[in-house]
Design a protein around this motif. Structure first.
Motif, PDB file in Angstrom:
ATOM      1  N   GLY A 172       0.807  -1.208   0.000  1.00 58.29           N
ATOM      2  CA  GLY A 172       0.000   0.000   0.000  1.00 58.29           C
ATOM      3  C   GLY A 172       0.841   1.260   0.000  1.00 58.29           C
ATOM      4  N   ARG A 173       1.921   1.241   0.799  1.00 56.61           N
ATOM      5  CA  ARG A 173       2.763   2.425   0.891  1.00 56.61           C
ATOM      6  C   ARG A 173       3.508   2.694  -0.407  1.00 56.61           C
ATOM      7  NH1 ARG A 173       7.750   2.452   3.406  1.00 56.61           N
ATOM      8  NH2 ARG A 173       7.227   0.557   4.549  1.00 56.61           N
ATOM      9  N   LEU A 174       3.930   1.626  -1.087  1.00 56.59           N
ATOM     10  CA  LEU A 174       4.639   1.791  -2.349  1.00 56.59           C
ATOM     11  C   LEU A 174       3.705   2.082  -3.524  1.00 56.59           C
ATOM     12  CD1 LEU A 174       7.280  -1.093  -2.155  1.00 56.59           C
ATOM     13  CD2 LEU A 174       7.689   1.357  -1.861  1.00 56.59           C
ATOM     14  N   GLY A 175       2.428   1.726  -3.350  1.00 53.05           N
ATOM     15  CA  GLY A 175       1.479   1.941  -4.431  1.00 53.05           C
ATOM     16  C   GLY A 175       1.411   0.798  -5.421  1.00 53.05           C
ATOM     17  N   ILE A 176       1.737  -0.422  -4.983  1.00 49.90           N
ATOM     18  CA  ILE A 176       1.596  -1.589  -5.858  1.00 49.90           C
ATOM     19  C   ILE A 176       0.123  -1.948  -5.947  1.00 49.90           C
ATOM     20  CG2 ILE A 176       2.334  -3.953  -6.329  1.00 49.90           C
ATOM     21  CD1 ILE A 176       4.644  -3.536  -4.383  1.00 49.90           C
ATOM     22  N   GLY A 177      -0.384  -2.128  -7.150  1.00 47.87           N
ATOM     23  CA  GLY A 177      -1.787  -2.435  -7.336  1.00 47.87           C
ATOM     24  C   GLY A 177      -1.995  -3.793  -7.960  1.00 47.87           C
ATOM     25  N   ALA A 178      -3.215  -4.298  -7.845  1.00 50.91           N
ATOM     26  CA  ALA A 178      -3.572  -5.570  -8.478  1.00 50.91           C
ATOM     27  C   ALA A 178      -3.345  -5.467  -9.983  1.00 50.91           C
ATOM     28  CB  ALA A 178      -5.029  -5.908  -8.184  1.00 50.91           C
ATOM     29  N   PRO A 180       4.469  -7.702  -3.688  1.00 53.04           N
ATOM     30  CA  PRO A 180       3.723  -7.899  -4.934  1.00 53.04           C
ATOM     31  C   PRO A 180       2.647  -8.974  -4.829  1.00 53.04           C
ATOM     32  CG  PRO A 180       6.058  -7.658  -5.401  1.00 53.04           C
ATOM     33  CD  PRO A 180       5.930  -7.771  -3.913  1.00 53.04           C
ATOM     34  N   LEU A 181       2.952 -10.090  -4.146  1.00 51.70           N
ATOM     35  CA  LEU A 181       1.935 -11.129  -3.974  1.00 51.70           C
ATOM     36  C   LEU A 181       0.738 -10.593  -3.202  1.00 51.70           C
ATOM     37  CD1 LEU A 181       3.996 -14.352  -3.105  1.00 51.70           C
ATOM     38  CD2 LEU A 181       2.941 -13.737  -5.292  1.00 51.70           C
ATOM     39  N   ALA A 182       1.002  -9.837  -2.147  1.00 53.90           N
ATOM     40  CA  ALA A 182      -0.089  -9.290  -1.331  1.00 53.90           C
ATOM     41  C   ALA A 182      -0.977  -8.364  -2.149  1.00 53.90           C
ATOM     42  CB  ALA A 182       0.486  -8.546  -0.123  1.00 53.90           C
ATOM     43  N   ALA A 183      -0.392  -7.670  -3.111  1.00 57.40           N
ATOM     44  CA  ALA A 183      -1.151  -6.720  -3.930  1.00 57.40           C
ATOM     45  C   ALA A 183      -1.827  -7.372  -5.126  1.00 57.40           C
ATOM     46  CB  ALA A 183      -0.225  -5.613  -4.414  1.00 57.40           C
ATOM     47  N   GLY A 184      -1.483  -8.629  -5.415  1.00 57.57           N
ATOM     48  CA  GLY A 184      -2.013  -9.270  -6.615  1.00 57.57           C
ATOM     49  C   GLY A 184      -1.249  -8.885  -7.859  1.00 57.57           C
ATOM     50  N   ALA A 185       0.032  -8.553  -7.697  1.00 51.87           N
ATOM     51  CA  ALA A 185       0.887  -8.165  -8.820  1.00 51.87           C
ATOM     52  C   ALA A 185       1.781  -9.333  -9.217  1.00 51.87           C
ATOM     53  CB  ALA A 185       1.738  -6.955  -8.430  1.00 51.87           C
ATOM     54  N   SER A 186       2.440  -9.201 -10.365  1.00 47.63           N
ATOM     55  CA  SER A 186       3.430 -10.180 -10.799  1.00 47.63           C
ATOM     56  C   SER A 186       4.806  -9.528 -10.779  1.00 47.63           C
ATOM     57  CB  SER A 186       3.095 -10.716 -12.194  1.00 47.63           C
ATOM     58  OG  SER A 186       3.055  -9.672 -13.144  1.00 47.63           O
ATOM     59  N   ILE A 187       5.842 -10.372 -10.919  1.00 48.72           N
ATOM     60  CA  ILE A 187       7.210  -9.935 -10.652  1.00 48.72           C
ATOM     61  C   ILE A 187       8.106 -10.259 -11.846  1.00 48.72           C
ATOM     62  CG2 ILE A 187       9.154 -10.148  -9.052  1.00 48.72           C
ATOM     63  CD1 ILE A 187       7.038 -11.502  -7.106  1.00 48.72           C
ATOM     64  N   VAL A 188       8.925  -9.296 -12.233  1.00 47.97           N
ATOM     65  CA  VAL A 188       9.978  -9.518 -13.228  1.00 47.97           C
ATOM     66  C   VAL A 188      11.309  -9.296 -12.505  1.00 47.97           C
ATOM     67  CG1 VAL A 188      10.996  -8.807 -15.420  1.00 47.97           C
ATOM     68  CG2 VAL A 188       8.502  -8.740 -15.120  1.00 47.97           C
ATOM     69  N   LEU A 189      12.035 -10.384 -12.253  1.00 49.81           N
ATOM     70  CA  LEU A 189      13.329 -10.320 -11.575  1.00 49.81           C
ATOM     71  C   LEU A 189      14.437 -10.296 -12.616  1.00 49.81           C
ATOM     72  CD1 LEU A 189      12.935 -13.027  -8.764  1.00 49.81           C
ATOM     73  CD2 LEU A 189      12.929 -10.544  -8.464  1.00 49.81           C
TER      74      LEU A 189
END
Length: 267
Positions: A193-199, A222-231
């Motif tokens: 929430g603080r970073l602004g990651i969204g679903a 990212p998982l908590a927000a429903g986002a995906s990850i590019v490492l």
């Protein structure tokens, strides 16, 4: 959190899989080798289940256990972390050369290039990971560590803990920082929430930033927000902009790419 909210980290993955199991969840690049690996939510969950079954059935990992993770930021590291938490155990995120830092660890999982410094350590259960892009085993290693890839492939794709994880039990020991399993979820949700990651966000993070920020930031938020990850490991700065475009990246963590939202920074 309400009673229906996830209470331990692996439940965050479960929620992602329920929403869309086929969508890309973790995409991993290694610019030093040119490798690219993409895992859907379902494939990630399969790896987590296999690893969880290995830890539980072979090493009795469960609530009260501590698993040391001596691994770089990598897609296999994500599976290992979530598997440990799924067992209800604590992750010891450590620098292996620190004197006494592995004391009390029930199992140690380490990258193959870190094994020489651990071969003579008093480690009860040592597993080595080649970190091969296709999950293949170690080559050229003759020490005492067991090969994670050879061990894990025989275990099932569905995991059920013998004891349900206790949200109040230890979840992460990182230097002086200690978080419970439930505390990890709370910290990840707050940070998202603080970073602004969204679903639906697709978040790019390079390995150095991820290592500095820790797994709550690069994996759980990212998982908590429903986002995906590019490492991206060993990132080539000249490739990042094109990669962000091809991967439809919507946000970055700690890396500035023209035209892409940088998390935690005002527009």
């Amino acid at each position: 959190m309400t009673p229906t909210d996830p209470t331990h980290p692996t439940a965050l993955l479960d929620a992602v899989v329920r929403r869309d199991s086929a969508a890309p969840l973790i995409t991993f690049y290694d610019d030093a080798t040119g490798d690219r690996v993409e895992l859907s939510g379902a494939t990630t969950a399969n790896w987590v289940a296999k690893c969880g079954n290995l830890l539980q059935e072979e090493f009795d990992v469960g609530p009260g256990s501590t698993v040391a993770v001596v691994l770089p930021v990598h897609w296999q590291t994500a599976a290992v972390l979530l598997a440990v938490w799924g067992c209800g155990a604590a992750v010891l995120d450590t620098t292996a050369e620190d004197e006494g830092r592995l004391d009390g660890a029930d199992v140690v999982l380490a990258a193959q290039d870190r094994l020489p410094e651990l071969d003579d350590a008093d480690v009860p259960n040592l597993l080595g990971l080649s970190l091969h892009p296709l999950g293949l085993g170690m080559t050229g290693y003759v020490g005492p560590a067991r090969d994670f890839a050879a061990e894990v492939r025989g275990y099932g794709d569905v995991f059920a803990p013998w004891q349900q994880p206790d949200p109040t039990g230890p979840g992460l020991v990182l230097g002086a920082l200690q978080l419970t399993l439930g505390g990890l979820v709370e910290a990840a949700t707050e940070l998202a929430g603080r970073l602004g990651i969204g679903a639906g966000d697709r978040v790019l993070v390079v390995d150095e930033t991820a290592a500095e920020a820790g797994p709550v930031a690069w994996l759980l938020a990212p998982l908590a927000a429903g986002a995906s990850i590019v490492l991206v490991s060993s990132p080539d700065p000249e490739l990042l902009a094109a990669r962000a475009a091809s991967e439809r990246v919507t946000a970055t963590l700690g890396t500035r790419i023209e035209g892409v939202r940088q998390l935690g920074r005002p527009d």
